[in-house]
Motif scaffolding. Sequence first.
Motif, PDB file in Angstrom:
ATOM      1  N   ASP A  35      50.759  42.720  48.405  1.00 55.27           N
ATOM      2  CA  ASP A  35      51.400  42.316  49.655  1.00 55.27           C
ATOM      3  C   ASP A  35      50.407  41.501  50.482  1.00 55.27           C
ATOM      4  O   ASP A  35      49.860  40.525  50.012  1.00 55.27           O
ATOM      5  CB  ASP A  35      51.907  43.554  50.397  1.00 55.27           C
ATOM      6  CG  ASP A  35      52.940  43.236  51.466  1.00 55.27           C
ATOM      7  OD1 ASP A  35      53.219  42.047  51.695  1.00 55.27           O
ATOM      8  OD2 ASP A  35      53.459  44.174  52.094  1.00 55.27           O
ATOM      9  N   ASP A  36      50.121  41.922  51.720  1.00 51.76           N
ATOM     10  CA  ASP A  36      49.220  41.150  52.577  1.00 51.76           C
ATOM     11  C   ASP A  36      47.776  41.655  52.516  1.00 51.76           C
ATOM     12  O   ASP A  36      46.927  41.226  53.300  1.00 51.76           O
ATOM     13  CB  ASP A  36      49.712  41.174  54.023  1.00 51.76           C
ATOM     14  CG  ASP A  36      49.833  42.597  54.579  1.00 51.76           C
ATOM     15  OD1 ASP A  36      49.752  43.562  53.793  1.00 51.76           O
ATOM     16  OD2 ASP A  36      50.034  42.729  55.805  1.00 51.76           O
ATOM     17  N   VAL A  37      47.478  42.559  51.605  1.00 48.71           N
ATOM     18  CA  VAL A  37      46.115  43.067  51.440  1.00 48.71           C
ATOM     19  C   VAL A  37      45.340  42.136  50.512  1.00 48.71           C
ATOM     20  O   VAL A  37      45.836  41.740  49.457  1.00 48.71           O
ATOM     21  CB  VAL A  37      46.124  44.496  50.858  1.00 48.71           C
ATOM     22  CG1 VAL A  37      44.708  44.968  50.575  1.00 48.71           C
ATOM     23  CG2 VAL A  37      46.830  45.449  51.826  1.00 48.71           C
ATOM     24  N   LYS A  38      44.128  41.780  50.899  1.00 48.90           N
ATOM     25  CA  LYS A  38      43.284  40.889  50.118  1.00 48.90           C
ATOM     26  C   LYS A  38      42.043  41.630  49.620  1.00 48.90           C
ATOM     27  O   LYS A  38      41.575  42.582  50.254  1.00 48.90           O
ATOM     28  CB  LYS A  38      42.848  39.683  50.955  1.00 48.90           C
ATOM     29  CG  LYS A  38      44.003  38.877  51.537  1.00 48.90           C
ATOM     30  CD  LYS A  38      44.889  38.300  50.438  1.00 48.90           C
ATOM     31  CE  LYS A  38      46.038  37.485  51.036  1.00 48.90           C
ATOM     32  NZ  LYS A  38      46.958  36.990  49.967  1.00 48.90           N
ATOM     33  N   LEU A  39      41.508  41.189  48.509  1.00 51.47           N
ATOM     34  CA  LEU A  39      40.286  41.751  47.964  1.00 51.47           C
ATOM     35  C   LEU A  39      39.106  40.834  48.269  1.00 51.47           C
ATOM     36  O   LEU A  39      39.243  39.611  48.257  1.00 51.47           O
ATOM     37  CB  LEU A  39      40.392  41.930  46.444  1.00 51.47           C
ATOM     38  CG  LEU A  39      41.531  42.805  45.924  1.00 51.47           C
ATOM     39  CD1 LEU A  39      41.444  42.917  44.405  1.00 51.47           C
ATOM     40  CD2 LEU A  39      41.504  44.186  46.564  1.00 51.47           C
ATOM     41  N   LYS A  40      37.951  41.432  48.522  1.00 50.35           N
ATOM     42  CA  LYS A  40      36.727  40.673  48.744  1.00 50.35           C
ATOM     43  C   LYS A  40      35.677  41.130  47.743  1.00 50.35           C
ATOM     44  O   LYS A  40      35.152  42.238  47.828  1.00 50.35           O
ATOM     45  CB  LYS A  40      36.210  40.866  50.177  1.00 50.35           C
ATOM     46  CG  LYS A  40      34.956  40.033  50.465  1.00 50.35           C
ATOM     47  CD  LYS A  40      34.482  40.211  51.890  1.00 50.35           C
ATOM     48  CE  LYS A  40      33.249  39.346  52.172  1.00 50.35           C
ATOM     49  NZ  LYS A  40      32.769  39.528  53.570  1.00 50.35           N
ATOM     50  N   TRP A  41      35.382  40.274  46.794  1.00 47.10           N
ATOM     51  CA  TRP A  41      34.394  40.579  45.758  1.00 47.10           C
ATOM     52  C   TRP A  41      32.994  40.470  46.343  1.00 47.10           C
ATOM     53  O   TRP A  41      32.637  39.478  46.957  1.00 47.10           O
ATOM     54  CB  TRP A  41      34.565  39.595  44.609  1.00 47.10           C
ATOM     55  CG  TRP A  41      33.539  39.692  43.523  1.00 47.10           C
ATOM     56  CD1 TRP A  41      33.437  40.662  42.578  1.00 47.10           C
ATOM     57  CD2 TRP A  41      32.481  38.766  43.264  1.00 47.10           C
ATOM     58  NE1 TRP A  41      32.383  40.405  41.731  1.00 47.10           N
ATOM     59  CE2 TRP A  41      31.777  39.239  42.128  1.00 47.10           C
ATOM     60  CE3 TRP A  41      32.062  37.578  43.871  1.00 47.10           C
ATOM     61  CZ2 TRP A  41      30.670  38.561  41.595  1.00 47.10           C
ATOM     62  CZ3 TRP A  41      30.964  36.904  43.334  1.00 47.10           C
ATOM     63  CH2 TRP A  41      30.282  37.402  42.217  1.00 47.10           C
ATOM     64  N   ILE A  42      32.173  41.511  46.166  1.00 51.18           N
ATOM     65  CA  ILE A  42      30.807  41.489  46.701  1.00 51.18           C
ATOM     66  C   ILE A  42      29.752  41.497  45.603  1.00 51.18           C
ATOM     67  O   ILE A  42      28.554  41.537  45.890  1.00 51.18           O
ATOM     68  CB  ILE A  42      30.555  42.671  47.653  1.00 51.18           C
ATOM     69  CG1 ILE A  42      30.602  44.005  46.891  1.00 51.18           C
ATOM     70  CG2 ILE A  42      31.548  42.675  48.812  1.00 51.18           C
ATOM     71  CD1 ILE A  42      30.072  45.175  47.697  1.00 51.18           C
ATOM     72  N   GLY A  43      30.179  41.479  44.349  1.00 53.44           N
ATOM     73  CA  GLY A  43      29.244  41.477  43.235  1.00 53.44           C
ATOM     74  C   GLY A  43      29.811  42.239  42.055  1.00 53.44           C
ATOM     75  O   GLY A  43      30.939  42.733  42.108  1.00 53.44           O
ATOM     76  N   ASN A  44      29.031  42.316  40.977  1.00 55.31           N
ATOM     77  CA  ASN A  44      29.480  43.008  39.770  1.00 55.31           C
ATOM     78  C   ASN A  44      28.698  44.291  39.537  1.00 55.31           C
ATOM     79  O   ASN A  44      27.611  44.484  40.083  1.00 55.31           O
ATOM     80  CB  ASN A  44      29.323  42.100  38.546  1.00 55.31           C
ATOM     81  CG  ASN A  44      30.336  40.966  38.541  1.00 55.31           C
ATOM     82  OD1 ASN A  44      31.496  41.155  38.899  1.00 55.31           O
ATOM     83  ND2 ASN A  44      29.907  39.782  38.145  1.00 55.31           N
ATOM     84  N   THR A  45      29.258  45.148  38.709  1.00 55.84           N
ATOM     85  CA  THR A  45      28.611  46.392  38.311  1.00 55.84           C
ATOM     86  C   THR A  45      28.827  46.596  36.823  1.00 55.84           C
ATOM     87  O   THR A  45      29.721  45.978  36.222  1.00 55.84           O
ATOM     88  CB  THR A  45      29.176  47.592  39.093  1.00 55.84           C
ATOM     89  OG1 THR A  45      28.437  48.769  38.755  1.00 55.84           O
ATOM     90  CG2 THR A  45      30.643  47.806  38.786  1.00 55.84           C
ATOM     91  N   ILE A  46      28.012  47.436  36.198  1.00 58.01           N
ATOM     92  CA  ILE A  46      28.253  47.870  34.826  1.00 58.01           C
ATOM     93  C   ILE A  46      28.331  49.389  34.780  1.00 58.01           C
ATOM     94  O   ILE A  46      28.363  49.985  33.713  1.00 58.01           O
ATOM     95  CB  ILE A  46      27.150  47.385  33.867  1.00 58.01           C
ATOM     96  CG1 ILE A  46      25.783  47.964  34.258  1.00 58.01           C
ATOM     97  CG2 ILE A  46      27.110  45.873  33.795  1.00 58.01           C
ATOM     98  CD1 ILE A  46      24.711  47.790  33.205  1.00 58.01           C
ATOM     99  N   SER A  47      28.391  50.006  35.969  1.00 59.05           N
ATOM    100  CA  SER A  47      28.304  51.460  36.055  1.00 59.05           C
ATOM    101  C   SER A  47      29.382  52.043  36.936  1.00 59.05           C
ATOM    102  O   SER A  47      29.441  51.755  38.137  1.00 59.05           O
ATOM    103  CB  SER A  47      26.926  51.852  36.598  1.00 59.05           C
ATOM    104  OG  SER A  47      26.891  53.211  36.974  1.00 59.05           O
ATOM    105  N   GLY A  48      30.244  52.886  36.351  1.00 60.33           N
ATOM    106  CA  GLY A  48      31.251  53.574  37.145  1.00 60.33           C
ATOM    107  C   GLY A  48      30.654  54.482  38.196  1.00 60.33           C
ATOM    108  O   GLY A  48      31.077  54.456  39.360  1.00 60.33           O
ATOM    109  N   PRO A  49      29.656  55.324  37.845  1.00 62.69           N
ATOM    110  CA  PRO A  49      29.039  56.173  38.865  1.00 62.69           C
ATOM    111  C   PRO A  49      28.478  55.383  40.034  1.00 62.69           C
ATOM    112  O   PRO A  49      28.621  55.792  41.190  1.00 62.69           O
ATOM    113  CB  PRO A  49      27.928  56.892  38.078  1.00 62.69           C
ATOM    114  CG  PRO A  49      28.469  56.992  36.700  1.00 62.69           C
ATOM    115  CD  PRO A  49      29.195  55.690  36.478  1.00 62.69           C
ATOM    116  N   GLN A  50      27.853  54.243  39.752  1.00 65.73           N
ATOM    117  CA  GLN A  50      27.332  53.407  40.837  1.00 65.73           C
ATOM    118  C   GLN A  50      28.466  52.858  41.679  1.00 65.73           C
ATOM    119  O   GLN A  50      28.362  52.756  42.908  1.00 65.73           O
ATOM    120  CB  GLN A  50      26.481  52.270  40.255  1.00 65.73           C
ATOM    121  CG  GLN A  50      25.807  51.390  41.302  1.00 65.73           C
ATOM    122  CD  GLN A  50      26.690  50.268  41.836  1.00 65.73           C
ATOM    123  OE1 GLN A  50      27.617  49.824  41.171  1.00 65.73           O
ATOM    124  NE2 GLN A  50      26.391  49.822  43.043  1.00 65.73           N
TER     125      GLN A  50
END
Length: 338
Positions: free
Chosen positions: A61-76
Amino acid sequence: MATRRSALAAAAAAVLTASLLSACGGSDAAAAGEQAKELRYQGWVGAVTPAELAEDLGYLDDVKLKWIGNTISGPQDIQAATTGDTDFGGAFNGAIVKLKVSKAPITAVVSYYGSDKGNYSGFFVLENSPIKSAKDLIGKKIGVNTLGAHSEAITKTYLTRAGLTPEQIKQVELIVVPPVNTEQSLRAGQIDVAALSGTLRDVAIEHGGIRPLYTDVDLLGDFNGGSYVLRNDFIKKNPDTVRKFTTGVAKAVDWSRSQPIETVHARFTEIINKRGRNEDTKQVKFWKSYGVVSPGGKIADNDFSVWIEWLNNTGELKKNDLKPADLYTNDYNEVAAP
């Protein structure tokens, strides 16, 4: 990237920090009587997450995502959500259990990955490797993307079921290797076993010369493996936003399995190219499934109870009385509503 020490052992301190925050990503808007319209998150290189797919399909809907970087770790990733560095994160359900035991103020709202015949985690050795059984792993190195998560839980389940003692299991060394380097590390002899999943697994299989020693699906059958979590204070202040996000992800997961695989591949390639992160799209053709087994990513008690029981049996939870209902809610998932 974070390992168990930085991602989980530090969770208690992170929780204390989180308790002083006010849902960072949307706190200013919430304070003004408005709900957050932007959610900060971490992505995965060369992959399209269910949340990213949901946004591209218009399901948020009107919610947007803001990518701040990548990860390779679920716990992190879920620790980042706990501390307020992001607004949502996703991880293996067992890692969520561990963080929740540290009193993390988080709640799982939708399943976003799982294991099935198209999206399983396999533990591979070289074709000519002398390793044939669990006992052969004593003194050997297994390359995994992070500690304290999916690969570690599956490996220890495999070793335990094979009859290895706790002392023998301690002699099987888990080494953190970035997923993009895991196949090469195996072929170079730097590790004895490689934990491979998703498109990286299928690329490695296509290259040849490797064989699976064990897989999570062989051990457990098809199952929901991980969930997206949000902080409780964020949920309380932004219930409509959380509902749009959760329902949008649920719709995206269902869309991915209802469409011809070629349609999904084309959409993924378009998304990756459009976001401009300088990523290779060659792996997209190997994608088969997110692996979520429940319609709309609906979470069930057994998605968490199996890991609560296992962690209690290993002594990691010290017989904590945590219940599955303490970890999740389907209240914001309109697709999974009764």
